[in-house]
Structures are given as structure tokens and as C-alpha cells.
Scaffold this active site. Structure first.
Site, short mmCIF file in Angstrom:
data_model
loop_
_atom_site.label_atom_id
_atom_site.label_comp_id
_atom_site.label_asym_id
_atom_site.label_seq_id
_atom_site.Cartn_x
_atom_site.Cartn_y
_atom_site.Cartn_z
N MET A 41 3.61 -7.14 5.98
CA MET A 41 3.86 -6.33 7.16
C MET A 41 2.55 -6.02 7.88
O MET A 41 1.55 -5.67 7.26
CB MET A 41 4.54 -5.03 6.75
CG MET A 41 4.89 -4.11 7.89
SD MET A 41 5.53 -2.51 7.28
CE MET A 41 4.02 -1.73 6.74
N SER A 114 3.04 -8.44 -0.21
CA SER A 114 3.90 -7.31 0.10
C SER A 114 5.32 -7.81 0.39
O SER A 114 5.90 -8.50 -0.43
CB SER A 114 3.32 -6.51 1.26
OG SER A 114 3.93 -5.25 1.38
N GLN A 115 5.88 -7.50 1.58
CA GLN A 115 7.27 -7.88 1.83
C GLN A 115 7.47 -9.40 1.83
O GLN A 115 8.56 -9.89 1.56
CB GLN A 115 7.77 -7.29 3.14
CG GLN A 115 7.10 -7.80 4.39
CD GLN A 115 7.59 -7.07 5.64
OE1 GLN A 115 8.09 -5.95 5.58
NE2 GLN A 115 7.43 -7.71 6.79
N ASP A 233 -1.06 2.33 -5.65
CA ASP A 233 -0.25 2.06 -4.46
C ASP A 233 0.49 3.32 -4.00
O ASP A 233 1.30 3.88 -4.73
CB ASP A 233 0.76 0.94 -4.75
CG ASP A 233 1.25 0.26 -3.49
OD1 ASP A 233 1.29 0.92 -2.44
OD2 ASP A 233 1.60 -0.93 -3.56
N HIS A 294 -2.54 -0.32 -2.11
CA HIS A 294 -1.71 -1.45 -1.70
C HIS A 294 -2.52 -2.52 -0.97
O HIS A 294 -3.21 -2.23 0.00
CB HIS A 294 -0.59 -0.94 -0.79
CG HIS A 294 0.42 -1.98 -0.43
ND1 HIS A 294 1.26 -2.55 -1.36
CD2 HIS A 294 0.72 -2.57 0.77
CE1 HIS A 294 2.04 -3.43 -0.76
NE2 HIS A 294 1.73 -3.47 0.52
#
Length: 330
Positions: A41, A114-115, A233, A294
Site C-alpha cells: 500500500m 504488506s498487502q 509493527d 512495518h
């Protein structure tokens, strides 16, 4: 004396060898397995950070082919598509993109940031053609999130998507148009999540009436699934989602104490709904931790993983046919 069956089989192998020799792509010698990367993202497929990461991988594995997935060839639109869009439609488009790349036709390793990590897992479960060999996911939201990631001060698209999702996350519009809403899993609203969500509930086979066995068969086909969690995170909530952990639903609405259900106690694991248990018991689920917040990817964390699970030698079809000829004594 050679039997008739053995002779026929050997002739078939030789015919396959002739076909391979006529196809330059298939007649490649041993070379590094290609790599596909799906950014996270707020990033884009060709950002400076992504290009630097790709260049470092190419230095580690000389000759490797690397493809960075894009949702739009325009960098700004690609970044925007990480916030706004229908994930199921995006997955279908990415699948077509990968199928059109000749270098990937024999399979590839993959890294999801991540995503991008859970999107690549969804690709494995739903399509996997061409197939993924090793899949590494960094800080991915495999069991969804129970809060929305914070935005950079200047990122207006992120701020819009976050505000729109927070109050309307399970509306039809949000579930069709806001990417983060499509993996938002609120433990205090599980019935609403199960009835409204059309992405995460599906790839995690959470709906009892529509469990898709193909998803498990496809995930089991992975060689290794490497799940990386970031120790500090605070962007992904809970951080344990990177290891298929999630917050337990409240037993008492008046006094909700958040506790984590770890991967091996999740229903999707105990009932092996996506093949995760089989993969894990086979020894092919690798749980790793990167120190820091993160996506704070230190070289000490990512380089050993990329060195181990990316760029292994891939045998060409010609080599496979030759091996079969030798094994069958022709």
C-alpha cells in the site's frame, strides 16, 4: 530385449525433445528461477525503493528475471490502485498479466510486501498458472486487520480511503471500492464481516457453505511459504496477522480483552480449509521475524531470505526430457 511399451515411451520422449529443440524459450539451460514482486500500500511497481530492491536482487542472483506487478502502467495510478479498486477484479487482471510474460511460463518465486503478500496468496489459491514455487510475504495481512493503517501526512488518497472506510467498512460500496476494507476483519462484527466481505472470507475459506477445495490443493503445491512478521509493527493490527493470527471475538461486549488466536488454532488451520495445515506439517511453512516497524526491511533480515528462497536453479523442459530419457535407459 526392449518391450513394445518401453519403445513407445522412449519415442514419445524423443518427440518431446524435438519439440523443445524447436522452441528457443524451452531450450534454456539451467538459470535462476524468475521472481515476481507485488508492492504494498502506498507504493508503486516502479518507485525508487522498488527499483533499488530489484537491482540488489539482480546482483545477488546474476541473470535472474524480475517482474514487478502493476495495476496501472502510470506510477501514480498504480499507487492509487493500492487504495481504490476491487481486489477480486485486480487479481484477475494480474493473472492475465503474468500469463502473458514468456519468462514466467515455467513458474517463479514471489515476494509480497504488506498487502501484496495476501494478494499473491490469493493468486496461488485461485489461479496459480503459471505456478509459484516459493512465496515470501513481508508483514502481510493474512487474517485481515482490525484497524486501518495510518497514512503519511501528504498522502491524500490514503487519507480519503481511510476516512471513508472507518465509518462504512461493511457497506456494499466500501467492499467493492476500498482495498483495505476488503481485508478488514473486525472481531466485534464477525457476522457482518462474514456476510459482507467477498475477498478475505473467500481466500480464507471462512464461509461454511462455500469452502473451495481447490484453494487447499493449490496452496499445497507451493514448495515453501515464508511468513515474515515485523516485531514492532504498529501499522498492521494485529501484527500476528502476518503469521495467520487474529484477535479473538469478545465473549463479553462490556469488557473486551484482546487476545490472539495463533495460526495453529484458527479454524482454517485445524480444518485445513486452505491447505495451510498440510503445508505446515510437511515442514514447508517458515515463520520468520524482522526486527522493527512495518516494512522496515533491514538487509540483515531480507537478504538471507531472498538468498535462500529466491533464484534457485530451474530446469528447462529440455533438461527434464533428457533426464527422463536417461532414467528410462534409452
Amino acid at each position: 530385449m526392449v518391450s513394445f511399451d518401453s519403445l513407445c515411451y522412449s519415442l514419445l520422449l524423443l518427440s518431446g525433445l524435438v519439440e523443445v529443440l524447436a522452441n528457443p524459450l524451452q531450450s534454456r539451460k539451467h538459470e535462476p528461477r524468475p521472481l515476481v514482486i507485488w508492492h504494498g500500500m502506498g507504493d508503486s511497481y516502479g518507485s525508487p525503493g522498488m527499483l533499488e530492491f530489484i537491482n540488489e536482487i539482480k546482483e545477488m542472483h546474476p541473470g535472474i528475471f524480475v517482474h514487478s506487478i502493476y495495476l496501472d502502467e502510470d506510477l501514480k495510478e498504480d499507487q492509487r490502485a493500492g487504495f481504490l479498486g476491487n481486489v477480486n477484479l485486480q487479481l484477475g487482471n494480474v493473472t492475465e498479466q503474468l500469463r502473458d510474460i514468456p519468462e514466467l511460463s515455467q513458474g517463479f518465486d514471489a515476494i509480497g510486501f504488506s498487502q501484496g503478500g495476501q494478494f499473491l496468496r490469493a493468486y496461488v489459491e485461485r489461479y496459480n498458472s503459471p505456478p509459484i514455487n516459493n512465496l515470501i510475504t513481508f508483514g502481510s495481512q493474512h487474517m485481515g486487520v482490525s484497524d486501518f493503517p495510518l497514512c503519511r501526512r501528504w498522502d491524500l488518497v490514503c487519507q480519503f480511503a481511510r476516512r471513508a472506510a472507518r465509518g462504512n467498512v461493511y457497506t456494499e460500496w466500501a467492499q467493492e471500492n476500498l482495498v483495505q476494507a476488503q481485508y478488514y476483519r473486525d472481531p466485534t462484527q464477525l457476522p457482518q464481516y462474514l456476510s459482507s466481505n467477498h475477498f478475505l472470507t473467500d481466500i480464507n475459506n471462512e464461509l461454511d457453505e462455500s469452502v473451495n477445495q481447490t484453494y487447499a490443493e493449490n496452496l499445497i503445491s507451493l514448495n515453501k511459504l515464508i511468513l515474515v512478521l515485523f516485531s514492532e509493527d504498529k501499522t498492521v493490527v494485529p501484527k500476528e496477522t502476518s503469521w495467520f493470527g487474529s484477535y479473538a471475538p469478545p465473549e463479553d461486549d462490556d469488557d473486551y480483552e484482546k487476545t490472539i488466536i495463533p495460526m495453529r488454532l484458527q479454524t482454517l488451520y485445524t480444518e485445513d480449509r486452505i491447505g495451510l495445515k498440510t503445508l505446515d506439517e510437511r515442514g514447508d511453512v517458515v515463520l520468520e521475524t524482522c526486527e522493527g516497524e512495518h516494512m522496515q526491511l533491514s538487509t540483515g533480515c531480507w537478504r538471507p531470505l531472498v538468498n535462500t528462497y529466491v533464484g534457485g536453479p530451474i530446469k528447462s523442459q529440455m533438461m527434464l526430457v533428457q533426464d527422463q530419457v536417461v532414467l528410462n535407459g534409452f
